[in-house]
Design a protein around this motif. Structure first.
Motif, PDB file in Angstrom:
ATOM      1  N   ARG A  61     -23.946   5.857   0.421  1.00 39.17           N
ATOM      2  CA  ARG A  61     -24.629   6.991  -0.190  1.00 39.17           C
ATOM      3  C   ARG A  61     -24.020   8.295   0.309  1.00 39.17           C
TER       4      ARG A  61
ATOM      5  N   VAL B 263     -28.842  11.988  -6.925  1.00 44.68           N
ATOM      6  CA  VAL B 263     -28.347  10.986  -5.991  1.00 44.68           C
ATOM      7  C   VAL B 263     -26.837  10.891  -6.192  1.00 44.68           C
TER       8      VAL B 263
ATOM      9  N   GLU C 140     -31.727   4.296  -7.688  1.00 44.47           N
ATOM     10  CA  GLU C 140     -32.427   5.105  -6.692  1.00 44.47           C
ATOM     11  C   GLU C 140     -31.961   4.837  -5.265  1.00 44.47           C
TER      12      GLU C 140
END
Length: 171
Positions: free
Chosen positions: A154, A105, A139
């Motif tokens: 993100r 991630v 997460e």
């Protein structure tokens, strides 16, 4: 130089200095009526509101994704639980890539509260902003503690031929 008597009055007997510098005389205070002043403030407020609506509409219409595909690091160079800091989507834009063990991630390092730097804390398994004790879920990038109300932007990733590429930053 003006000579003053007691009480701040000039020696020539005129009004005090502070009253003479005021640009309007008492009998000319009706240059702007209450109705005109109220009309100006209402129209000004309406114009600011309309501008805000236009900017909000433009913000939703234009894509807020940023960046072009760029290589970050070889996938085997980042052990599970480790992080790599890099610049994306442009020079000076700090980002962090984390191997969670179940995948990679990446997020912008800019806190959504006051733009302080966000750091990965391996022992706690979280992203932490030390400025105001902001905590983000590893997460999802969602805020879980502290003042931040929005999730971290993100960075979409792709793995090709053992190399991890940053594709774009999404809000």
């Amino acid at each position: 130089m003006m000579r003053l008597r007691a009480g701040g009055r000039p020696a020539d007997g005129g009004p005090p200095r502070w009253r003479r510098e005021f640009p309007y005389r008492q009998d000319a205070d009706d240059l702007v009526s209450r109705r005109e002043f109220l009309r100006f403030t209402v129209l000004g407020s309406a114009a600011l509101f309309a501008g805000t609506v236009v900017l909000a509409a433009l913000g939703t219409l234009t894509g807020r994704r940023r960046g072009t595909p760029a290589p970050v690091v070889r996938a085997d160079a980042v052990a599970p639980g480790e992080a790599v800091y890099f610049e994306y989507p442009g020079p000076g834009d700090q980002a962090v890539l984390i191997n969670t063990g179940s995948g990679f991630v990446a997020y912008s390092q800019k806190c959504t509260h006051l733009a302080c730097a966000v750091y990965y804390q391996r022992e706690q398994g979280r992203l932490f902003c030390p400025c105001h004790d902001g905590v983000f879920a590893l997460e999802t990038g969602e805020p879980v503690a502290g003042p931040p109300q929005r999730r971290l932007p993100r960075i979409r990733l792709e793995e090709r031929d053992g190399m991890i590429y940053a594709l774009e930053e999404t809000p």
